[in-house]
Enzyme design. Structure first.
Site, PDB file in Angstrom:
ATOM      1  N   ASN A   1      10.003  -6.951 -14.641  1.00 24.15           N
ATOM      2  CA  ASN A   1      10.214  -5.500 -13.995  1.00 24.15           C
ATOM      3  C   ASN A   1      10.783  -6.033 -12.590  1.00 24.15           C
ATOM      4  OD1 ASN A   1       9.840  -3.438 -12.068  1.00 24.15           O
ATOM      5  ND2 ASN A   1       7.739  -2.943 -12.452  1.00 24.15           N
TER       6      ASN A   1
ATOM      7  N   LYS B   1       8.266  -8.835 -11.153  1.00 27.67           N
ATOM      8  CA  LYS B   1       7.165  -8.838 -11.999  1.00 27.67           C
ATOM      9  C   LYS B   1       7.219  -9.274 -13.190  1.00 27.67           C
ATOM     10  CE  LYS B   1       5.250  -5.306  -8.910  1.00 27.67           C
ATOM     11  NZ  LYS B   1       4.538  -3.840  -8.832  1.00 27.67           N
TER      12      LYS B   1
ATOM     13  N   ARG C   1      11.634  -2.916 -17.461  1.00 30.61           N
ATOM     14  CA  ARG C   1      11.601  -1.646 -16.597  1.00 30.61           C
ATOM     15  C   ARG C   1      13.174  -1.388 -16.101  1.00 30.61           C
ATOM     16  NH1 ARG C   1      10.270  -0.726 -10.509  1.00 30.61           N
ATOM     17  NH2 ARG C   1      10.108   1.514 -10.420  1.00 30.61           N
TER      18      ARG C   1
ATOM     19  N   HIS D   1       8.624   7.039 -11.712  1.00 27.85           N
ATOM     20  CA  HIS D   1       7.253   6.272 -12.033  1.00 27.85           C
ATOM     21  C   HIS D   1       6.603   6.713 -13.311  1.00 27.85           C
ATOM     22  CE1 HIS D   1       6.546   6.233  -7.332  1.00 27.85           C
ATOM     23  NE2 HIS D   1       6.979   4.985  -7.675  1.00 27.85           N
TER      24      HIS D   1
ATOM     25  N   LEU E   1       0.077   6.383  -5.854  1.00 26.98           N
ATOM     26  CA  LEU E   1       0.345   6.318  -4.130  1.00 26.98           C
ATOM     27  C   LEU E   1       0.486   4.579  -4.135  1.00 26.98           C
ATOM     28  CD1 LEU E   1      -2.317   8.868  -2.886  1.00 26.98           C
ATOM     29  CD2 LEU E   1       0.393   9.213  -3.613  1.00 26.98           C
ATOM     30  N   GLY E   2       1.467   4.323  -3.612  1.00 30.72           N
ATOM     31  CA  GLY E   2       1.766   3.065  -3.226  1.00 30.72           C
ATOM     32  C   GLY E   2       2.992   2.803  -2.290  1.00 30.72           C
TER      33      GLY E   2
ATOM     34  N   GLY F   1       5.939   2.748  -3.015  1.00 34.08           N
ATOM     35  CA  GLY F   1       6.587   3.842  -3.715  1.00 34.08           C
ATOM     36  C   GLY F   1       5.584   5.042  -4.090  1.00 34.08           C
TER      37      GLY F   1
ATOM     38  N   ARG G   1      10.378   4.630   2.505  1.00 33.85           N
ATOM     39  CA  ARG G   1      11.332   5.704   2.258  1.00 33.85           C
ATOM     40  C   ARG G   1      10.949   7.115   2.909  1.00 33.85           C
ATOM     41  NH1 ARG G   1      11.410   4.688  -3.903  1.00 33.85           N
ATOM     42  NH2 ARG G   1      10.109   2.969  -3.739  1.00 33.85           N
TER      43      ARG G   1
ATOM     44  N   MET H   1      -0.463   0.325   3.933  1.00 32.87           N
ATOM     45  CA  MET H   1      -1.510   1.403   4.473  1.00 32.87           C
ATOM     46  C   MET H   1      -2.728   0.468   4.807  1.00 32.87           C
ATOM     47  SD  MET H   1      -2.358   4.384   4.730  1.00 32.87           S
ATOM     48  CE  MET H   1      -1.368   5.386   3.843  1.00 32.87           C
TER      49      MET H   1
ATOM     50  N   GLY I   1      -1.523   1.113  -5.559  1.00 37.04           N
ATOM     51  CA  GLY I   1      -2.070   0.372  -4.560  1.00 37.04           C
ATOM     52  C   GLY I   1      -2.796   1.086  -3.545  1.00 37.04           C
ATOM     53  N   ILE I   2      -2.300   2.266  -3.092  1.00 35.49           N
ATOM     54  CA  ILE I   2      -2.871   3.131  -2.307  1.00 35.49           C
ATOM     55  C   ILE I   2      -3.886   3.917  -2.768  1.00 35.49           C
ATOM     56  CG2 ILE I   2      -2.920   4.813  -0.103  1.00 35.49           C
ATOM     57  CD1 ILE I   2       0.107   3.680   0.433  1.00 35.49           C
TER      58      ILE I   2
ATOM     59  N   ASN J   1      -7.142   2.006  -3.889  1.00 36.49           N
ATOM     60  CA  ASN J   1      -7.847   1.307  -3.053  1.00 36.49           C
ATOM     61  C   ASN J   1      -8.213   1.865  -1.570  1.00 36.49           C
ATOM     62  OD1 ASN J   1      -7.993  -1.610  -4.604  1.00 36.49           O
ATOM     63  ND2 ASN J   1      -5.527  -1.055  -4.381  1.00 36.49           N
TER      64      ASN J   1
ATOM     65  N   GLU K   1       1.768  -0.746 -15.719  1.00 34.68           N
ATOM     66  CA  GLU K   1       3.096  -0.570 -16.259  1.00 34.68           C
ATOM     67  C   GLU K   1       3.381  -1.563 -17.187  1.00 34.68           C
ATOM     68  OE1 GLU K   1       5.134   1.895 -12.398  1.00 34.68           O
ATOM     69  OE2 GLU K   1       4.518  -0.317 -12.248  1.00 34.68           O
TER      70      GLU K   1
END
Length: 406
Positions: free
Chosen positions: A8, A15, A91, A179, A207-208, A210, A239, A282, A326-327, A330, A377
């Site tokens: 990725n 990744k 990806r 996504h 939510l991350g 991106g 962004r 975040m 990620g957001i 967590n 992913e």
């Protein structure tokens, strides 16, 4: 035993994962990431199936994606001698208007995918560069592309078009959504673990750094917050998210900004970073708890609430909300703020379950079930690669030998 490597590629990251194809489902042997590619602080990190660190170090020799892939190969060979690579799954952010599933990659098809680089200028070129590097290093392995746009290709026309003359739609100016690999994973996960909800109306909030949201009916995307590019919709780490196009015209005509300057502003200097003046992370913003960071978080949550209501209208109702990324996975604060006062929509959050990031964070009386599901992913890519590779006409094997990749 044959294996699949997943790659990725981002603008400064790679990744990766190594998966065994011994059983019906690919099994992760190791996963990791090379980030800050091209800088003196380039870093490679990987863990095995049990979460143990295989490597965690910086390197000044990771100067581009080719050298990053060399380090990945070196790691794989040292840690797992004798593995054979049957397929490499990639990806690719943009698959254009026609690709609605994984495809075999060739040098000619990569040239074709370059046509969509203007649609995803900060992602597509690096995805393609990673694929070319893999072709050089795995010349006998099958190469498979998995597209972030593919999951959204069956949208109703009204969710795909802009109110522009029709010739622009025909030339590719339309809503694509992104996504898709994450949404594909969540859809398949729910089909197995919550089939009744999967068959209903579900909003997934990825939510991350991106960020986007997707409305699904029976596991299929019918609406997405992202549009023509990965700039649209929710504010993100760097962004801007939704923006009146008149702002871009103003910046060009009145402020004399070039396309390159505007690209830098909208992709890299806006979002949480631009609003807070501190960070795109975040966690950092929540810990700082300054007036500027509180405003940035409030705007992020406001736009997510607005999109949640809009997608519920698109779906004609709502049965479940899934937080991922990620957001989403967590930040209990973000989940709490997005779901606050949403009783009119049928959402009632359980504060204790939310604080624990439990799988189900809604109350038993909530008409809409709210869930937290970690995305994967890389597994989606590995599944696609394994499926294609199991066709005897497609699959050959590239054996890794330690001496050939040092």
């Amino acid at each position: 035993m044959t294996h699949v490597v997943t790659l990725n590629s981002g603008s400064s990251s790679l990744k990766f994962g190594l998966f065994s194809m011994q059983g019906d489902e690919p099994e992760a042997i190791c996963t990791g990431e090379v980030d800050r590619i091209g800088s003196p602080a380039a870093h490679i990190q990987a863990t095995d199936l049990d979460g143990r660190d295989l490597i965690d170090e910086t390197s000044e020799t990771i100067v581009d994606h080719h050298s990053a892939l060399d380090h990945v190969l070196d790691l794989v060979v040292r840690q797992f001698p004798g593995v054979t690579i049957s397929a490499v799954g990639h990806r690719i952010v943009h698959g254009g208007p026609d690709n609605d599933g994984p495809v075999l990659l060739t040098r000619d098809s990569l040239k074709d995918l370059e046509r969509f680089s203007p649609f995803a200028p900060l992602h597509q070129p690096f995805n393609i560069a990673g694929a070319r590097a893999a072709m050089e290093r795995f010349p006998d392995a099958v190469q498979i592309a998995c597209f972030d746009t593919a999951f959204h290709r069956n949208h109703p026309w009204v969710n795909d078009t802009f109110a522009l003359p029709t010739e622009y739609y025909d030339m590719g100016v339309r809503r694509y959504g992104f996504h898709g690999l994450s949404y594909d994973y969540i859809s398949n996960h729910m089909a197995k673990t919550a089939p009744l909800l999967h068959s209903g109306r579900v909003i997934v909030a990825h939510l991350g750094n991106g960020a986007s949201m997707c409305g699904m009916i029976s596991g299929r995307s019918v609406g997405s917050s992202m549009g023509f590019s990965a700039l649209d919709g929710l504010p993100m780490g760097t962004r801007c998210g939704q923006l009146d196009p008149g702002v871009v015209l103003y910046l060009m005509e009145q402020k004399g900004m070039s396309a390159a300057q505007i690209t830098q502003l909208l992709y890299r200097e806006s979002g949480l970073l631009g609003m807070s003046g501190l960070s795109n992370d975040m966690r950092t913003l929540e810990e700082a708890d300054t007036p500027a960071t509180r405003k940035a978080i409030s705007y992020f949550n406001f736009r997510a609430r607005r999109e949640l209501g809009a997608l519920a209208a698109v779906l004609g109702g709502l049965d479940a909300v899934v937080f991922t990324g990620g957001i989403g996975e967590n930040s209990s604060l973000v989940r709490e703020r997005i779901c606050a006062d949403m009783g009119w929509l049928g959402i009632e959050l359980d504060p204790d379950a939310n604080a624990d990031s439990a799988r189900v964070i809604s109350t038993q009386l909530s008409r809409v079930q709210v869930m937290v599901v970690p995305t994967n992913e890389e597994l989606v890519i590995a599944r696609a690669a394994a499926q294609i590779c199991r066709s005897p006409s497609n699959c050959s094997v590239s054996e890794l030998e330690f001496s050939s990749h040092i």
